[in-house]
Design a protein around this motif. Structure first.
Motif, PDB file in Angstrom:
ATOM      1  N   LYS B 755       0.839  -1.196   0.000  1.00  0.00           N
ATOM      2  CA  LYS B 755       0.000   0.000   0.000  1.00  0.00           C
ATOM      3  C   LYS B 755       0.880   1.254   0.000  1.00  0.00           C
ATOM      4  O   LYS B 755       0.612   2.211  -0.720  1.00  0.00           O
ATOM      5  CB  LYS B 755      -0.901   0.025   1.236  1.00  0.00           C
ATOM      6  N   GLY B 758       2.080   2.110  -3.243  1.00  0.00           N
ATOM      7  CA  GLY B 758       1.094   2.542  -4.224  1.00  0.00           C
ATOM      8  C   GLY B 758       0.186   1.458  -4.765  1.00  0.00           C
ATOM      9  O   GLY B 758      -0.448   1.654  -5.793  1.00  0.00           O
ATOM     10  N   ALA B 759       0.106   0.304  -4.092  1.00  0.00           N
ATOM     11  CA  ALA B 759      -0.774  -0.756  -4.587  1.00  0.00           C
ATOM     12  C   ALA B 759      -2.184  -0.557  -4.053  1.00  0.00           C
ATOM     13  O   ALA B 759      -2.377  -0.247  -2.885  1.00  0.00           O
ATOM     14  CB  ALA B 759      -0.246  -2.118  -4.160  1.00  0.00           C
ATOM     15  N   THR B 760      -3.184  -0.768  -4.924  1.00  0.00           N
ATOM     16  CA  THR B 760      -4.574  -0.692  -4.470  1.00  0.00           C
ATOM     17  C   THR B 760      -4.936  -1.992  -3.769  1.00  0.00           C
ATOM     18  O   THR B 760      -4.264  -3.008  -3.932  1.00  0.00           O
ATOM     19  CB  THR B 760      -5.521  -0.505  -5.655  1.00  0.00           C
ATOM     20  N   ARG B 761      -6.031  -1.963  -3.008  1.00  0.00           N
ATOM     21  CA  ARG B 761      -6.446  -3.161  -2.286  1.00  0.00           C
ATOM     22  C   ARG B 761      -6.802  -4.294  -3.239  1.00  0.00           C
ATOM     23  O   ARG B 761      -6.550  -5.452  -2.974  1.00  0.00           O
ATOM     24  CB  ARG B 761      -7.652  -2.830  -1.387  1.00  0.00           C
ATOM     25  N   ARG B 762      -7.377  -3.929  -4.392  1.00  0.00           N
ATOM     26  CA  ARG B 762      -7.739  -4.955  -5.362  1.00  0.00           C
ATOM     27  C   ARG B 762      -6.514  -5.731  -5.824  1.00  0.00           C
ATOM     28  O   ARG B 762      -6.520  -6.940  -5.947  1.00  0.00           O
ATOM     29  CB  ARG B 762      -8.407  -4.283  -6.555  1.00  0.00           C
ATOM     30  N   ARG B 763      -5.460  -4.968  -6.084  1.00  0.00           N
ATOM     31  CA  ARG B 763      -4.231  -5.572  -6.560  1.00  0.00           C
ATOM     32  C   ARG B 763      -3.655  -6.526  -5.514  1.00  0.00           C
ATOM     33  O   ARG B 763      -3.181  -7.605  -5.819  1.00  0.00           O
ATOM     34  CB  ARG B 763      -3.223  -4.464  -6.821  1.00  0.00           C
TER      35      ARG B 763
END
Ligand SMILES: Nc1ncnc2c1ncn2[C@@H]1O[C@H](COP(=O)(O)OP(=O)(O)O)[C@@H](O)[C@H]1O
Ligand SMILES: [Mg+2]
Lengths: 222, 845
Positions: B755, B758-763
């Motif tokens: 996170k 920069g990772a989204t929760r979906r990813r």
């Protein structure tokens, strides 16, 4: 005010402790200008890390306004914040926080990949070379010394060329000599890419390298 | 080593609580409870059977004759040696509803013709309730008849209606709701009908050559010497086809069935225990990993390796005792509580109670399993060097334990297998099952290692660049954690058991239903008298739906002697000499068989009696041309020499006999004909009615019914075994959850860092899901391969038929495995995704 990159207005943070709510930040107002390096000092437990987490969007404030590059954090959900960080922010922690199942190179490449950069690995390799770890690219974090791990973390934060670098006592876990070289690297990177830097430290001689120093005491700016 | 010291330290450490041992306890609990439960139910049934043995048998002793009633001499002996006796005659026939109508319904039934003394023990329960005498008395010229509820329902008749058996009409007086001497084994072909034997005199059903059995039940005086009586009866009548049963083993068929079934289920339970062992091992490993510093500290303070080993073995031992104890409570308690509630629904008598033997057996399995799977991680932990305390390196050297520990593991494992082989009573099967489980575990361990290595390589390959989610998934599978291996092992073993049972089940079902010969017969018809044969054939062929009628003369007899010696002494307990066999005669080689050795006799052969014997069976029991076989037919001994051997094709479902005699040898003996009628399905109803009205004495067995009976039986067997496999899978799921929980810390950290980057929760969710799916699918694929090989081995070596992979259940296994692991994984993904990174990254070092 117009060139202000980071702007905090009466920011408050109250966390839920075991014995009820604990006020941690009690109304912080602060502006950081573009290209500025700001040293954030204060005794242990005064709320420095908490303030930095708020600036990075890793924690949400319980009062006041935070806006970064004109973007009001209050209007962004968690994923939007992640995307914002991906494009604009690099963060370095006291305890490195590398992903243990990835090599140095993969750790550095990850934020680039998340941003959809096709040359993620080439750029990551160049970044590792810049921090002097060319021959450690295939090592896992457990195979690196603390100083080396922090250099990987620096490379990871700097690789996407962020507008803002946030560093939370990056030398806190290192001996003073290694710490010094990490600081040199950090300021070097900042100078080369012209990012805005917020550096948390409780060592006055490190803070002294910054353009401006502010001190935090018990959740308020001194 | 200082045991006292070890005990003191162990006690101190145990005060820390059981938090890390929930999975450990649950694994042992499930494994022990399953085996203890199976054993308890088995003991309850065994106890029920033996306490009601006399009533199940119908007497203290039963003498049994085939196709004849007792002789004067035999009756005298029975009378002289009993305080009371009763005669029962059983045979199959058709019960016809509304005797006067041609369109009436028919049902095949097992008829029991009894005397007025029946039942010697117990009571026949009737609805409406009435004394037996009233149920059978003749009213308005019609004798009474009672029938099982199932048959009454099928025929759509009610109490007071007139029904017909053979040519005799009866009045239906009551429904049979409980029969003291009727059990599981009687269900076979058709529900029960009961009448008085004397009312059948005019029915034409008990004529010479018809297939009935007579049973003489004796009530013995107190203190009678059973073994001596048995000896006497066998020496007097043994040569004349008498068979003896007594209340020492009143229902041998059922108890053998129950014993076999529970032995099989216990083996499935042991496979479940092995799955639990994987969970035990993972839990011990995780616990000891947290104790690394303590162990190094103990050693630097002067504790020997043995003291450290003892310290932790004691802790694990205490916890294992707790887990096993809970398992015994559940496994012994649930049957004890549930059986009284279900006793009326069970087809066998049961006696509730706490049975010590099965609980002891389960406890031993549980403790040995806990030890075997704990010693490996324990042995490696005690090798931790105190120097490790002062070094930064967290060298997770995957070394093997030292050899004394390996020997100990080997010894305990052999003890477990030996005990299982002894307790189960099926040692060969146990050894094969063990071999299967161990092979599957090795295959799964190799697969886990291979998957990890492959994942590590793949995560570093160029093609992964730009796919951080997949790279993270592969990287964490390939990492140093034990969790992926424990998922593959536990889920894989559970699925292997399920896959093999699924494949065996579908293969059996399809062998019976789909792979029937192209031209399956519609009926086997028994008891056709010689003078009925031509009219019968004509009547059948008159229907346009009839394709063919094949028939052969048939006698039934028991092989009593071989070359003048008692048959069982010569060849042992082979099925050919065990019960009565069908025998036919012919002047030419029967169709669908071929000579293997010797010559067929000429059509007008008229020399001494000779016969043709089935080549396979002859080889099995060691017979050859020239051997002399004596068969007891209706109490008369007839002897013939083997003149040739021939191969049979049983799979065609034609009439086939082990023995075909020369015609001149048997024409004198009373016999009937057996016929096979081939007909279109829609003609079956018409043919059945013709048979019932024109040939009331004969018995037709609808093949379709028989097949669906067999496949229904298989179905219920299959579901019992699937339940057993279900507990294995449940244990596997518990281990899976344990593994997912063990990995949760790592997932939380990864999510926080990603996170930040920069990772989204979906990813992140996508990455975690991929990780679970890859591991689950690996377990599923290996399970499919291992399970199919096991199923093939069972079909090929035990059932001696072919094997075909059934894709439906195969795909379900792999998909189910992947899905189960996905669910377990996603269950633990919620926290990492919901947690604010700040909370995790704040002060973590
Ligand atoms: N999750 C939490 N709940 C309650 N209080 C917390 C939590 N995390 C940190 N704190 C408290 O917040 C205060 C500020 O912490 P921190 O921001 O880490 O200070 P610094 O970085 O200046 O040492 C400390 O008193 C700490 O104990
Ligand atoms: Mg701090």
């Amino acid at each position: 005010m117009g060139s202000s990159v980071l702007s905090l207005e009466n920011v408050q943070l109250t966390l839920q402790g075991n014995a009820g709510p604990v006020p941690i930040l009690k109304g912080i107002s602060l502006n950081v200008e573009k290209g500025e390096t700001l040293g954030l000092t204060g005794p242990s437990g005064s709320g420095k890390s908490s303030l930095l987490m708020l600036m990075g969007g890793l924690e949400s404030s319980t009062g006041g306004n935070i806006s970064v590059l004109g973007q009001d954090f209050g209007n962004l959900n968690e994923d939007a914040l992640a995307r914002f960080r991906r494009n604009h922010m690099g963060i370095v922690f006291q305890s490195f926080h590398l992903i243990p199942t990835m090599t140095a190179l993969e750790n550095v490449a990850t934020p680039l990949e998340l941003a959809g950069d096709a040359e993620a690995f080439a750029k990551a390799a160049a970044e590792l070379e810049a921090v002097g770890l060319r021959d450690r690219t295939d090592h896992y974090p457990s195979q690196l010394s603390g100083g080396e791990q922090q250099r990987v973390a620096l490379a990871r934060a700097a690789a996407p060329r962020p507008d803002i670098l946030l560093a939370d006592e990056p030398t806190g876990n290192l001996d003073s000599k290694t710490g010094e070289s990490i600081m040199d690297l950090l300021f070097n990177l900042r100078d080369r890419h012209g990012a805005t830097l917020v550096l948390v430290t409780h060592a006055p001689e490190l803070a002294a390298r910054c353009d401006r120093i502010i001190e935090l005491h018990d959740g308020v700016l001194a | 080593m200082n045991l006292r010291q070890a005990a003191i330290i162990a006690r101190r450490e145990l005060r820390g609580g059981l938090a890390g041992f929930r999975i450990f306890l649950l694994c042992l609990l499930l494994g022990v409870a399953a085996i203890a439960g199976i054993g308890s139910v088995r003991s309850a049934i065994d106890a029920g059977l033996s306490s009601e043995a006399a009533s199940l048998l119908g007497g203290d002793v039963e003498l049994n004759f085939t196709h004849r009633t007792a002789t004067e001499e035999e009756r005298d002996w029975i009378e002289a040696n009993s305080t009371a006796s009763s005669e029962v005659i059983t045979f199959r026939s058709m019960l016809k509803a509304r005797a006067d109508s041609d369109e009436a319904d028919l049902g095949i039934s097992q008829v029991k013709a009894v005397d007025t003394i029946y039942p010697l023990y117990g009571v026949v329960e009737l609805a409406p309730a009435m004394p037996m005498a009233e149920a059978f008395e003749t009213r308005n010229g019609l004798p009474g008849l009672i029938a099982h509820t199932a048959l009454i329902d099928r025929l759509g008749v009610g109490v007071g209606d007139i029904v017909r058996l053979g040519t005799q009409d009866f009045e239906l007086r009551a429904a049979i709701t409980g029969e003291p001497d009727g059990t599981l084994t009687d269900i076979g072909l058709g529900p029960r009908t009961m009448v008085l034997t004397e009312s059948l005199t005019e029915s034409g059903l008990l004529g010479a050559g018809s297939l009935f059995e007579s049973k003489y039940r004796m009530e013995l005086p107190a203190g009678a010497n059973l073994p001596a009586l048995k000896k006497e009866a066998e020496s007097l009548f043994g040569d004349h086809g008498m068979r003896w049963k007594d209340n020492r083993n009143g229902a041998p068929g059922i108890s053998t069935f129950v014993d076999r079934m529970s032995a099989f289920l216990v083996l499935v339970g042991l496979a479940g225990m092995a799955v639990g062992g994987v969970g035990v091992s993972a839990a011990v490993r995780a616990y000891l990993a947290r104790k690394t510093d303590t162990i190094a500290m103990l050693k630097s303070l002067g504790a020997t390796r043995a003291t450290v080993f003892a310290t932790y073995l004691m802790q694990i031992g205490v916890l294992a005792l707790l887990g096993v104890g809970l398992g015994l409570l559940v496994g012994g308690g649930i049957p004890a509580l549930a059986i009284p509630l279900m006793a009326d629904l069970l087809p066998v008598p049961v006696e509730t109670g706490f049975y010590i033997a099965p609980l002891l057996e389960a406890a031993i399995y549980g403790l040995l399993t806990a030890l075997i799977f704990s010693i490996w991680p324990l042995a490696r932990a005690v090798d931790i060097s105190p120097a490790g305390l002062f070094r930064e390196v967290s060298g997770h050297a995957n070394r093997w334990p030292r050899w004394p520990y390996l020997l100990l593991i080997l010894f305990l494992a052999s003890a477990l297998v030996t005990l299982a082989a002894l307790f189960s009573g099926v040692p060969t099967l146990t050894l094969w099952a063990t071999f299967g489980v161990v092979t599957a575990l090795i295959a799964l361990a190799l697969a886990a290692m291979f998957t990890k290595a492959l994942a590590r390589r793949a995560s570093r390959s160029r093609s992964m660049q730009g796919r951080p989610a997949l790279r993270l998934a592969l990287g964490s599978i390939g990492g140093p954690s034990f969790e992926p291996a424990s998922v593959v092992l536990s889920l894989g073993l559970g699925l292997t058991v399920l896959a093999s049972i699924g494949q065996i089940d579908s293969n059996m079902q399809s062998t019976i239903t789909q792979e029937l010969p192209e031209r399956a017969p519609a009926f086997f018809v028994l008891d056709i008298q010689k003078d009925q044969m031509d009219p019968f054939r004509e009547a059948m062929l008159a229907d346009e739906g009839t394709e063919d009628v094949e028939s052969a003369p048939m006698l039934r007899g028991i092989i009593s002697k071989i070359n003048g010696m008692p048959a069982q002494e010569v060849v042992g307990d082979h099925w050919v000499v065990r019960g009565d066999r069908g025998i036919t005669y012919a002047s030419t080689l029967p169709a669908n068989s071929s000579l293997v050795e010797g010559e067929w006799w000429p059509e007008d052969y008229n020399g001494p009696p000779i016969m043709s014997f089935s080549a396979d069976e002859a080889a099995e029991i060691g017979l050859g041309i020239g051997d002399e076989i004596t068969v007891n037919i209706l109490g008369r001994d007839m002897t013939a020499k083997i003149a040739n051997l021939r191969e049979l094709e049983f799979s065609t479902m034609r009439i086939n006999f082990v023995m075909v005699w020369s015609e001149n040898a048997l024409t004198g003996a009373p016999h009937t004909f057996l016929s096979t009628v081939y007909a279109a399905p829609e003609a079956e109803g018409r043919l059945l009615r013709v048979m019932a009205t024109e040939f009331p004495n004969i018995t037709a067995i609808p093949v379709r019914d028989a097949i669906s009976q067999v496949s229904a039986t298989l179905d219920s067997l299959g579901s019992a075994i699937r339940w057993g496999a279900g507990t294995t899978l449940l244990t596997g799921f518990v281990v899976l959850i344990g593994a997912a929980a063990a990995g949760a810390e790592a997932r939380v950290f990864e999510a926080a860092v990603l996170k930040t980057l920069g990772a989204t929760r979906r990813r992140i969710l996508y990455s975690f899901a991929l990780r679970s799916l890859i591991l689950g699918a690996t377990a599923g694929l290996v399970a499919l391969a291992a399970g199919s090989i096991a199923a093939w081995a069972v079909m090929y070596f035990v059932m001696e038929t072919g094997f075909e992979l059934h894709w439906g259940s195969a795909i379900a296994i792999v998909a189910g495995g992947a899905l189960a692991n996905l669910l377990a994984g996603l269950g633990f993904a919620w926290r990492p995704l919901a947690t604010k990174p700040a909370q995790i990254l704040r002060n973590r070092t």
